[in-house]
Scaffold this active site. Structure first.
Site, PDB file in Angstrom:
ATOM      1  N   HIS A 177      14.194 -11.665-137.876  1.00 28.72           N
ATOM      2  CA  HIS A 177      14.418 -13.122-137.904  1.00 28.72           C
ATOM      3  C   HIS A 177      13.188 -13.886-138.379  1.00 28.72           C
ATOM      4  O   HIS A 177      13.088 -15.091-138.148  1.00 28.72           O
ATOM      5  CB  HIS A 177      14.876 -13.612-136.519  1.00 28.72           C
ATOM      6  CG  HIS A 177      16.255 -13.155-136.160  1.00 28.72           C
ATOM      7  ND1 HIS A 177      16.762 -13.212-134.881  1.00 28.72           N
ATOM      8  CD2 HIS A 177      17.264 -12.640-136.935  1.00 28.72           C
ATOM      9  CE1 HIS A 177      18.012 -12.730-134.871  1.00 28.72           C
ATOM     10  NE2 HIS A 177      18.327 -12.377-136.101  1.00 28.72           N
ATOM     11  N   ALA A 192      10.973  -6.543-117.855  1.00 29.47           N
ATOM     12  CA  ALA A 192      10.636  -5.485-118.814  1.00 29.47           C
ATOM     13  C   ALA A 192       9.188  -5.031-118.679  1.00 29.47           C
ATOM     14  O   ALA A 192       8.870  -3.878-118.985  1.00 29.47           O
ATOM     15  CB  ALA A 192      10.908  -5.975-120.233  1.00 29.47           C
TER      16      ALA A 192
HETATM   17  C1  BJW Z   1      14.410 -10.424-119.840  1.00 24.94           C
HETATM   18  C2  BJW Z   1      13.288 -10.969-119.261  1.00 24.94           C
HETATM   19  C3  BJW Z   1      12.354 -10.068-118.800  1.00 24.94           C
HETATM   20  C4  BJW Z   1      14.478 -12.605-119.836  1.00 24.94           C
HETATM   21  N1  BJW Z   1      12.568  -8.763-118.933  1.00 24.94           N
HETATM   22  N2  BJW Z   1      14.607  -9.129-119.957  1.00 24.94           N
HETATM   23  C5  BJW Z   1      31.349 -15.308-134.950  1.00 24.94           C
HETATM   24  C6  BJW Z   1      31.373 -13.968-134.580  1.00 24.94           C
HETATM   25  C7  BJW Z   1      30.329 -13.104-134.927  1.00 24.94           C
HETATM   26  C8  BJW Z   1      29.251 -13.561-135.662  1.00 24.94           C
HETATM   27  C9  BJW Z   1      29.238 -14.884-136.030  1.00 24.94           C
HETATM   28  C10 BJW Z   1      30.266 -15.747-135.684  1.00 24.94           C
HETATM   29  N3  BJW Z   1      29.969 -16.984-136.162  1.00 24.94           N
HETATM   30  C11 BJW Z   1      28.786 -16.915-136.799  1.00 24.94           C
HETATM   31  C12 BJW Z   1      28.323 -15.645-136.726  1.00 24.94           C
HETATM   32  C13 BJW Z   1      27.027 -15.122-137.272  1.00 24.94           C
HETATM   33  C14 BJW Z   1      25.836 -15.660-136.526  1.00 24.94           C
HETATM   34  C15 BJW Z   1      26.024 -15.403-135.031  1.00 24.94           C
HETATM   35  O1  BJW Z   1      25.733 -14.338-134.518  1.00 24.94           O
HETATM   36  N4  BJW Z   1      26.460 -16.394-134.267  1.00 24.94           N
HETATM   37  C16 BJW Z   1      26.705 -16.183-132.836  1.00 24.94           C
HETATM   38  C17 BJW Z   1      26.140 -17.371-132.074  1.00 24.94           C
HETATM   39  C18 BJW Z   1      28.159 -15.926-132.620  1.00 24.94           C
HETATM   40  N5  BJW Z   1      24.681 -14.932-137.029  1.00 24.94           N
HETATM   41  C19 BJW Z   1      24.026 -15.309-138.119  1.00 24.94           C
HETATM   42  O2  BJW Z   1      24.307 -16.331-138.713  1.00 24.94           O
HETATM   43  C20 BJW Z   1      22.951 -14.379-138.615  1.00 24.94           C
HETATM   44  N6  BJW Z   1      23.160 -14.077-139.983  1.00 24.94           N
HETATM   45  C21 BJW Z   1      24.249 -13.400-140.402  1.00 24.94           C
HETATM   46  O3  BJW Z   1      25.131 -13.035-139.628  1.00 24.94           O
HETATM   47  O4  BJW Z   1      24.269 -13.138-141.752  1.00 24.94           O
HETATM   48  C22 BJW Z   1      25.406 -12.434-142.289  1.00 24.94           C
HETATM   49  C23 BJW Z   1      25.344 -10.943-142.093  1.00 24.94           C
HETATM   50  C24 BJW Z   1      26.513 -10.231-141.886  1.00 24.94           C
HETATM   51  C25 BJW Z   1      26.471  -8.840-141.724  1.00 24.94           C
HETATM   52  C26 BJW Z   1      25.274  -8.166-141.794  1.00 24.94           C
HETATM   53  C27 BJW Z   1      24.131  -8.878-142.016  1.00 24.94           C
HETATM   54  C28 BJW Z   1      24.180 -10.259-142.145  1.00 24.94           C
HETATM   55  C29 BJW Z   1      21.575 -15.028-138.483  1.00 24.94           C
HETATM   56  C30 BJW Z   1      21.166 -15.192-137.051  1.00 24.94           C
HETATM   57  C31 BJW Z   1      19.818 -15.921-136.987  1.00 24.94           C
HETATM   58  C32 BJW Z   1      19.352 -16.157-135.552  1.00 24.94           C
HETATM   59  N7  BJW Z   1      18.213 -16.996-135.559  1.00 24.94           N
HETATM   60  C33 BJW Z   1      17.552 -17.305-134.282  1.00 24.94           C
HETATM   61  C34 BJW Z   1      16.408 -18.295-134.580  1.00 24.94           C
HETATM   62  C35 BJW Z   1      15.247 -17.533-135.261  1.00 24.94           C
HETATM   63  C36 BJW Z   1      14.011 -18.337-135.362  1.00 24.94           C
HETATM   64  C37 BJW Z   1      13.494 -18.834-134.043  1.00 24.94           C
HETATM   65  O5  BJW Z   1      12.981 -18.049-133.232  1.00 24.94           O
HETATM   66  O6  BJW Z   1      13.606 -20.049-133.836  1.00 24.94           O
HETATM   67  O7  BJW Z   1      17.041 -16.102-133.697  1.00 24.94           O
HETATM   68  S1  BJW Z   1      18.669 -17.911-133.032  1.00 24.94           S
HETATM   69  C38 BJW Z   1      17.885 -17.107-131.681  1.00 24.94           C
HETATM   70  O8  BJW Z   1      18.770 -16.110-131.085  1.00 24.94           O
HETATM   71  C39 BJW Z   1      16.723 -16.322-132.292  1.00 24.94           C
HETATM   72  C40 BJW Z   1      16.787 -15.035-131.532  1.00 24.94           C
HETATM   73  O9  BJW Z   1      16.097 -14.015-132.240  1.00 24.94           O
HETATM   74  C41 BJW Z   1      18.256 -14.804-131.372  1.00 24.94           C
HETATM   75  C42 BJW Z   1      18.606 -13.842-130.251  1.00 24.94           C
HETATM   76  O10 BJW Z   1      18.215 -14.318-128.994  1.00 24.94           O
HETATM   77  P1  BJW Z   1      17.667 -13.315-127.900  1.00 24.94           P
HETATM   78  O11 BJW Z   1      16.396 -12.724-128.341  1.00 24.94           O
HETATM   79  O12 BJW Z   1      18.729 -12.373-127.492  1.00 24.94           O
HETATM   80  O13 BJW Z   1      17.291 -14.347-126.706  1.00 24.94           O
HETATM   81  P2  BJW Z   1      18.208 -14.920-125.519  1.00 24.94           P
HETATM   82  O14 BJW Z   1      17.521 -16.095-124.974  1.00 24.94           O
HETATM   83  O15 BJW Z   1      19.607 -15.088-125.948  1.00 24.94           O
HETATM   84  O16 BJW Z   1      18.239 -13.730-124.447  1.00 24.94           O
HETATM   85  C43 BJW Z   1      17.077 -13.336-123.741  1.00 24.94           C
HETATM   86  C44 BJW Z   1      17.440 -12.140-122.881  1.00 24.94           C
HETATM   87  O17 BJW Z   1      16.260 -11.654-122.256  1.00 24.94           O
HETATM   88  C45 BJW Z   1      18.431 -12.466-121.741  1.00 24.94           C
HETATM   89  O18 BJW Z   1      19.457 -11.478-121.743  1.00 24.94           O
HETATM   90  C46 BJW Z   1      17.582 -12.362-120.468  1.00 24.94           C
HETATM   91  O19 BJW Z   1      18.315 -11.849-119.359  1.00 24.94           O
HETATM   92  C47 BJW Z   1      16.531 -11.379-120.905  1.00 24.94           C
HETATM   93  N8  BJW Z   1      15.245 -11.531-120.207  1.00 24.94           N
HETATM   94  N9  BJW Z   1      13.431 -12.375-119.268  1.00 24.94           N
HETATM   95  C48 BJW Z   1      13.754  -8.357-119.489  1.00 24.94           C
HETATM   96  N10 BJW Z   1      11.234 -10.518-118.187  1.00 24.94           N
END
Ligand code: BJW
Length: 246
Positions: free
Chosen positions: A126, A237
């Site tokens: 990302h 973690a």
């Molecule tokens: C702990 C802890 C501790 C806390 N110890 N654990 C409908 C269905 C399916 C897909 C789609 C859909 N509609 C649209 C889409 C696609 C879309 C998508 O997925 N949307 C969903 C919302 C449904 N995705 C995209 O658009 C992506 N691109 C794409 O799909 O292109 C086409 C393609 C197709 C096929 C192959 C390839 C490509 C792009 C996604 C871009 C995401 N960008 C962001 C921002 C990045 C920049 C920034 O940082 O600002 O990325 S959004 C944000 O979410 C960021 C993160 O990397 C990402 C994931 O979040 P993450 O890391 O999981 O964080 P949290 O907060 O959700 O979870 C934290 C976890 O930690 C929790 O579980 C806690 O319990 C745990 N935790 N403390 C252990 N101490």
């Protein structure tokens, strides 16, 4: 019964048994204990922001200043003295010292804490907060200061605006070919600190299972994808990952 993953791998190396190929997917949770907020927690990064305004190309075109302000604040925070890698980042770096090229860390995080903990094989799917990208040529440069809508590239004949080097919703994550290749060949797939709500990263565990890889989740609590994981370690973690590795 496994006493220590690190010992198993170290012994495998000594007796020239093939080392397992491991892919680790990390998310915001691995950096939470370093003081960087996650996205979807009650007090998370999205709490006071609309995702459409901040994390989409459309939001950026509507109001680049608002988007720059959000990332400028995070860039300043990342470079402040109190943000340091924690024991979970260090545990993965230690695993890398034994597994070498057999370990790939795929992070969704845009911070640099894996590198600062000395992990070497890291893919930032990302993007990276300390980089900017030319909106015309897509050339990526290191950028440590605040970024403003008036900042322009030096790579194009007609200098173009620079944007944060991050992947927003609707954009293609980076290095997908290398990631899918590594998952297709892995023996163990591990997810650490990710909610599994954002694709394509959320689908990696399924791909790994199709390859009959062992799948392991580390999180504070079981996630929506918990059925896809053969093993789960629940708790901070910075404790569960070193305990598993060491
Ligand atoms: C702990 C802890 C501790 C806390 N110890 N654990 C409908 C269905 C399916 C897909 C789609 C859909 N509609 C649209 C889409 C696609 C879309 C998508 O997925 N949307 C969903 C919302 C449904 N995705 C995209 O658009 C992506 N691109 C794409 O799909 O292109 C086409 C393609 C197709 C096929 C192959 C390839 C490509 C792009 C996604 C871009 C995401 N960008 C962001 C921002 C990045 C920049 C920034 O940082 O600002 O990325 S959004 C944000 O979410 C960021 C993160 O990397 C990402 C994931 O979040 P993450 O890391 O999981 O964080 P949290 O907060 O959700 O979870 C934290 C976890 O930690 C929790 O579980 C806690 O319990 C745990 N935790 N403390 C252990 N101490």
């Amino acid at each position: 019964f496994r006493q220590s993953y690190f010992e198993d791998a170290r012994i495998a190396k000594l007796v020239t048994k093939p080392l397992p190929r491991v892919v680790v997917l990390t998310g915001a949770g691995i950096s939470a204990e370093s003081g960087i907020a996650t996205f979807r927690a009650a007090d998370g990064l999205w709490e006071n922001h609309s995702i459409e305004d901040i994390a989409t190309p459309e939001g950026y075109h509507r109001d680049p200043q608002r988007v720059h302000d959000f990332y400028n604040e995070r860039r300043r925070q990342l470079q402040s003295a109190h943000i340091l890698p924690n024991n979970a980042h260090r545990a993965l770096a230690k695993l890398g010292t034994v597994l070498g090229d057999n370990l790939l860390v795929v992070t969704q995080n845009i911070d640099n804490l894996h590198e600062r903990a000395s992990s070497v094989n890291v893919i930032h799917m990302h993007g990276e907060l300390l980089k900017a990208r030319c909106t015309q040529s897509q050339q990526v440069i290191t950028w440590l200061d605040d970024l403003q809508p008036t900042d322009r590239c030096t790579c194009c004949q007609f200098p173009a605006p620079l944007r944060p080097h991050v992947v927003w919703f609707g954009e293609m994550p980076l290095q997908m070919e290398g990631i899918y290749q590594a998952i297709a060949e892995c023996d163990i797939f591990i997810a650490v600190g990710t909610s599994g709500q954002v694709y394509p990263a959320a689908g990696f565990v399924h791909e790994a299972k199709l390859q009959c890889a062992e799948t392991i989740e580390f999180n504070l609590e079981p996630t929506a994808s918990k059925e896809e994981f053969i093993e789960g370690h629940y708790g901070p973690a910075s404790q569960t990952l070193p305990a598993w590795v060491e």
